[in-house]
Design a protein around this motif. Structure first.
Motif, PDB file in Angstrom:
ATOM      1  N   LEU A   1       2.003  14.587  -6.612  1.00 41.31           N
ATOM      2  CA  LEU A   1       1.454  13.229  -6.666  1.00 41.31           C
ATOM      3  C   LEU A   1       1.710  12.542  -7.999  1.00 41.31           C
ATOM      4  O   LEU A   1       1.689  11.311  -8.084  1.00 41.31           O
ATOM      5  N   SER A   2       1.943  13.336  -9.033  1.00 39.61           N
ATOM      6  CA  SER A   2       2.008  12.774 -10.386  1.00 39.61           C
ATOM      7  C   SER A   2       3.175  11.814 -10.590  1.00 39.61           C
ATOM      8  O   SER A   2       3.119  10.966 -11.478  1.00 39.61           O
ATOM      9  N   ALA A   3       4.208  11.929  -9.751  1.00 39.08           N
ATOM     10  CA  ALA A   3       5.413  11.132  -9.985  1.00 39.08           C
ATOM     11  C   ALA A   3       5.446   9.825  -9.201  1.00 39.08           C
ATOM     12  O   ALA A   3       6.416   9.069  -9.310  1.00 39.08           O
ATOM     13  N   VAL A   4       4.397   9.531  -8.397  1.00 35.36           N
ATOM     14  CA  VAL A   4       4.445   8.339  -7.548  1.00 35.36           C
ATOM     15  C   VAL A   4       3.161   7.525  -7.666  1.00 35.36           C
ATOM     16  O   VAL A   4       2.128   8.023  -8.110  1.00 35.36           O
ATOM     17  N   LYS A   5       3.257   6.273  -7.258  1.00 31.05           N
ATOM     18  CA  LYS A   5       2.076   5.424  -7.152  1.00 31.05           C
ATOM     19  C   LYS A   5       1.561   5.488  -5.713  1.00 31.05           C
ATOM     20  O   LYS A   5       2.344   5.566  -4.769  1.00 31.05           O
ATOM     21  N   PHE A   6       0.255   5.439  -5.546  1.00 30.05           N
ATOM     22  CA  PHE A   6      -0.310   5.532  -4.206  1.00 30.05           C
ATOM     23  C   PHE A   6      -1.656   4.821  -4.162  1.00 30.05           C
ATOM     24  O   PHE A   6      -2.327   4.650  -5.171  1.00 30.05           O
ATOM     25  N   SER A   7      -2.037   4.445  -2.943  1.00 32.33           N
ATOM     26  CA  SER A   7      -3.374   3.888  -2.725  1.00 32.33           C
ATOM     27  C   SER A   7      -4.212   4.815  -1.857  1.00 32.33           C
ATOM     28  O   SER A   7      -5.431   4.809  -1.941  1.00 32.33           O
ATOM     29  N   GLU A   8      -3.537   5.608  -1.012  1.00 30.78           N
ATOM     30  CA  GLU A   8      -4.236   6.560  -0.154  1.00 30.78           C
ATOM     31  C   GLU A   8      -3.482   7.877  -0.102  1.00 30.78           C
ATOM     32  O   GLU A   8      -2.245   7.891  -0.025  1.00 30.78           O
ATOM     33  N   VAL A   9      -4.240   8.955  -0.129  1.00 30.72           N
ATOM     34  CA  VAL A   9      -3.681  10.296   0.030  1.00 30.72           C
ATOM     35  C   VAL A   9      -4.325  10.918   1.263  1.00 30.72           C
ATOM     36  O   VAL A   9      -5.551  10.989   1.368  1.00 30.72           O
ATOM     37  N   LEU A  10      -3.495  11.374   2.200  1.00 30.04           N
ATOM     38  CA  LEU A  10      -3.958  12.015   3.430  1.00 30.04           C
ATOM     39  C   LEU A  10      -3.567  13.488   3.327  1.00 30.04           C
ATOM     40  O   LEU A  10      -2.394  13.816   3.213  1.00 30.04           O
ATOM     41  N   HIS A  11      -4.558  14.367   3.394  1.00 29.09           N
ATOM     42  CA  HIS A  11      -4.343  15.755   2.971  1.00 29.09           C
ATOM     43  C   HIS A  11      -4.725  16.749   4.063  1.00 29.09           C
ATOM     44  O   HIS A  11      -5.742  16.586   4.737  1.00 29.09           O
TER      45      HIS A  11
ATOM     46  N   MET B   1       0.852  -1.188   0.000  1.00 29.98           N
ATOM     47  CA  MET B   1       0.000   0.000   0.000  1.00 29.98           C
ATOM     48  C   MET B   1       0.886   1.235   0.000  1.00 29.98           C
ATOM     49  O   MET B   1       1.763   1.392   0.843  1.00 29.98           O
ATOM     50  N   GLY B   2       0.689   2.137  -0.960  1.00 29.69           N
ATOM     51  CA  GLY B   2       1.438   3.380  -1.004  1.00 29.69           C
ATOM     52  C   GLY B   2       0.634   4.500  -0.372  1.00 29.69           C
ATOM     53  O   GLY B   2      -0.474   4.809  -0.816  1.00 29.69           O
ATOM     54  N   LEU B   3       1.169   5.078   0.702  1.00 26.62           N
ATOM     55  CA  LEU B   3       0.496   6.175   1.391  1.00 26.62           C
ATOM     56  C   LEU B   3       1.227   7.478   1.109  1.00 26.62           C
ATOM     57  O   LEU B   3       2.450   7.507   1.026  1.00 26.62           O
ATOM     58  N   VAL B   4       0.469   8.567   1.013  1.00 23.60           N
ATOM     59  CA  VAL B   4       1.056   9.884   0.804  1.00 23.60           C
ATOM     60  C   VAL B   4       0.423  10.861   1.785  1.00 23.60           C
ATOM     61  O   VAL B   4      -0.804  10.963   1.864  1.00 23.60           O
ATOM     62  N   GLY B   5       1.254  11.584   2.533  1.00 26.82           N
ATOM     63  CA  GLY B   5       0.791  12.680   3.370  1.00 26.82           C
ATOM     64  C   GLY B   5       1.142  13.987   2.685  1.00 26.82           C
ATOM     65  O   GLY B   5       2.291  14.186   2.286  1.00 26.82           O
ATOM     66  N   VAL B   6       0.148  14.871   2.530  1.00 25.32           N
ATOM     67  CA  VAL B   6       0.355  16.138   1.808  1.00 25.32           C
ATOM     68  C   VAL B   6      -0.059  17.293   2.711  1.00 25.32           C
ATOM     69  O   VAL B   6      -1.185  17.325   3.214  1.00 25.32           O
ATOM     70  N   ASP B   7       0.852  18.249   2.892  1.00 20.52           N
ATOM     71  CA  ASP B   7       0.559  19.444   3.681  1.00 20.52           C
ATOM     72  C   ASP B   7       0.798  20.668   2.809  1.00 20.52           C
ATOM     73  O   ASP B   7       1.928  20.918   2.382  1.00 20.52           O
ATOM     74  N   VAL B   8      -0.267  21.427   2.539  1.00 21.82           N
ATOM     75  CA  VAL B   8      -0.153  22.634   1.720  1.00 21.82           C
ATOM     76  C   VAL B   8       0.090  23.816   2.647  1.00 21.82           C
ATOM     77  O   VAL B   8      -0.795  24.212   3.410  1.00 21.82           O
ATOM     78  N   GLY B   9       1.295  24.364   2.602  1.00 19.50           N
ATOM     79  CA  GLY B   9       1.637  25.517   3.422  1.00 19.50           C
ATOM     80  C   GLY B   9       1.639  26.791   2.607  1.00 19.50           C
ATOM     81  O   GLY B   9       1.446  26.787   1.388  1.00 19.50           O
TER      82      GLY B   9
END
Length: 648
Positions: free
Chosen positions: A44-54, A1-9
């Motif tokens: 996000l465009s450069a990686v594979k993921f199953s969940e994005v936490l934003h 499972m690929g997870l991504v955490g994204v924080d927009v500052g």
């Protein structure tokens, strides 16, 4: 499972990627303030993921009039005789002697505030039911006047929301976006409850469209998306779009959650979370591994040295991680006032054009320029993707005086400002900061942590792994949290049981219980955490302990519980933090760094430091997206998970 955490500052958008093998990768790119989703999609465009936490601050920015966002026209339906409550508000004045002060513009103008001839009594009895024909006629008037979203706030709906339920159901036949006050603030105080409903109604179209764009992209890549709430837990996109009021402090909350989770791993029961990024610095506390929580916030208003100024914004009654925030980041501008005094902030260079040293057109010197001019950060940052222009920074500082004097004075001023924020969440909450350890992160936090700690009488600082993107890592550490509340429960045990039953659909692993309590006759409450014992005696003990710690006294008087609330927590698997190498011989460079004078400082690469390695200041420890500054008299030791423990 690929997870991504994204924080927009405000300056950077941070990413933490966790792949199927448990390996962690990071990315930091410049934010795109006018279209924040662009930077998110780019990362996000450069990686594979199953969940994005934003995490996102789009709601706050919209109410502040930033990013070119325009709040839609909102209509307000309320009980006859009460349509001006949201404009009259409280008698709080941000500036007591300012004769020209103007209250914030009402989110619903008077011509879009409609009175409904209904009435519910304080005990919950419906004295007059809603006339659906009247509501339908008013709905048509609101639509003809250009209303896009609607808020409904009836008197005493916290005691019985049935009239609001009926009215909101009909209004949804006319409007896509409808908020009933009982759905977002099921508690007393009409002004605060109505304001919360209006803020939610104003944000629904903006946040809904923004999240829909991102969710569409994520789902097109086969993934799912969840959103960080201000309470410190994850919620679904549908929940966030329905109640966007809970996203006001979305990003900053994730940093405190990360600090709390790391505190659990390290066994640190009292931690101050100190997050300094490119635009702001945030401080929060973690006591017994739980972030401190507050239940009221003013969004879109002014702040003074970390304190939200009452009466300057729109009150929101919703659970928030208790934070103090100041305009103190790497991009904070250094300037002189009309009297020639050196000032730092509150204006920021942001992401565009950014500090002078970025070479993107900035002309005003910033805190980052000051750190660079003093040799405290390397000339190559952001994982080697950006080269800083030290000479340009010095020339900008020279416009204000001697570059070194200006830079060192500016850093002292900004450190004092950040220390004030820490005082707000410790001293003003009845907590002794010297009994805490300071956990510093954000791109700029480790640069300033030791000097801020000295100002607060703290002699231990922890620098977590990946500090430059630690908030994004916090999202991968967060659990799901769902909240329910009840006003004036007649039976505490029964009330908590009802709320827990209501939340049982989420299949929680455990519950967190809180109560808003006051002495009878007091005007305002304190929020106290509760354990398994929710008896009146237990609540009174917890309240009086907090009252004594906060105000220094307690009264011989009965207490009353105004509101109870429960969080259902659904645990998620946490990423494993990598351990440092057990042995090694790190390379050491040397450079001139200014503290109270120019000294030779050792420069280390953090990735090379083995477990137990000790570094005496003056020294710099560099890594992707952040630099830790170790002043003279301080010593750093590499501990578990690669955490740097810095002691005086």
């Amino acid at each position: 499972m690929g997870l991504v955490g994204v924080d927009v500052g405000g300056t950077f958008t941070d990413f933490v990627f966790l792949d199927e093998r448990g390996e962690v990768k990071t990315l930091k790119i410049l934010s795109t303030p006018r279209e924040p989703e662009k930077a998110v999609i780019e990362g996000l465009s450069a990686v594979k993921f199953s969940e994005v936490l934003h995490a996102s601050t789009i709601g706050t920015n919209a109410l502040l009039g930033q990013m070119g966002l325009e709040v839609p026209r909102v209509a307000f339906f309320t009980t006859r005789g009460f349509r001006d409550v949201v404009e009259i508000g409280r008698q709080n004045r941000p500036r007591l002697y300012d004769l020209f002060f103007q209250k914030p513009r009402p989110l619903a103008p008077r011509e879009l505030r409609f009175e409904v001839d209904e009435r519910t009594l304080p005990d919950g009895r419906v004295e007059k039911a809603v006339d659906l024909g009247e509501v339908a006629e008013l709905a048509r008037k609101a639509k003809a006047a250009g209303a896009v979203s609607v808020a409904v706030g009836f008197l005493h709906s916290y005691a019985n929301p049935s009239n609001e339920v009926v009215a909101a159901k009909l209004l949804r036949e006319y409007f896509e976006y409808v908020t009933a006050s009982y759905e977002v603030a099921w508690e007393p105080r009409e002004y605060e409850r109505f304001s919360t409903a209006l803020v939610n109604a104003a944000l629904m179209p903006l946040v809904g469209r923004y999240l829909a764009k991102l969710q569409s992209y994520v789902e097109s890549r086969g993934g799912k998306m969840y959103v960080m709430a201000s309470s410190g837990g994850l919620v679904t996109v549908e929940e966030a779009a329905k109640r966007p009021v809970q996203l006001v402090e979305s990003g900053p909350a994730a940093g405190v959650i990360a600090a709390a989770e790391l505190a659990k791993l390290l066994g640190e029961g009292r931690v101050i979370s100190f997050d300094m990024g490119g635009t702001t610095a945030k401080a929060g506390t973690v006591v017994d591994f739980q972030p401190s929580v507050t239940t009221e916030y003013e969004v879109g208003g002014e702040s003074h040295r970390g304190r939200v100024i009452k009466g300057s914004g729109y009150p929101v009654r919703f659970p928030f991680v208790d934070l103090a925030e100041v305009s103190a980041g790497g991009g904070t501008i250094i300037w002189r006032d009309a009297g020639g005094a050196l000032r730092v902030g509150p204006l920021s260079a942001g992401a565009d054009p950014g500090p002078v040293c970025y070479g993107r057109g900035g002309v005003d010197p910033t805190v980052t320029d000051a750190n660079l001019a003093l040799g405290r950060i390397p000339e190559t940052v952001a994982g080697g993707c950006m080269r800083l222009e030290a000479e340009a920074a010095k020339r900008a500082l020279a416009k204000l005086g001697d570059p070194v004097d200006v830079a060192s004075s500016a850093l002292r001023l900004i450190n004092l400002e950040m220390a004030r924020a820490i005082r707000l969440v410790t001293v003003e909450r009845g907590l002794d900061p010297s009994s805490f350890v300071l956990m510093a992160f954000g791109g700029a936090g480790p640069q300033h942590a030791t000097e801020v700690a000295e100002e607060m009488g703290i002699n231990r600082v922890l620098i977590p792994p990946m500090p430059g993107v630690f908030t994004s890592l916090g999202m991968l550490m967060a659990d799901f949290k769902f909240e329910a509340r009840m006003a004036y429960p007649r039976d505490l045990a029964k009330g908590f049981a009802e709320l827990e039953e209501k939340l049982s659909q989420h299949r929680p692993d455990y519950f967190l219980r809180y109560a808003d309590v006051r002495y009878k006759g007091q005007g305002w409450e304190l929020t106290v955490p509760l354990g398994a014992d929710v008896s009146y005696e237990a609540v009174k003990r917890a309240f009086e302990e907090k009252h004594t710690a906060t105000y220094g006294f307690k009264l011989d008087r009965d207490v009353e519980v105004v509101t109870i609330r429960v969080f259902a927590v659904v645990k998620r698997a946490k990423p494993r933090l990598p351990e440092p190498p057990t042995e090694g011989n790190p390379s050491v460079a040397e450079k001139e760094v200014y503290f109270d004078g120019w000294v030779k400082a050792a420069v280390y690469n953090r990735a090379e430091l083995p477990l137990g390695y000790k570094i005496k200041g003056p020294a710099l420890i560099v890594e992707d997206y952040s630099t830790t500054v170790i002043p003279p008299r301080w010593e750093a030791t590499v501990g578990k998970y690669g955490v740097l423990e810095v002691r005086l």
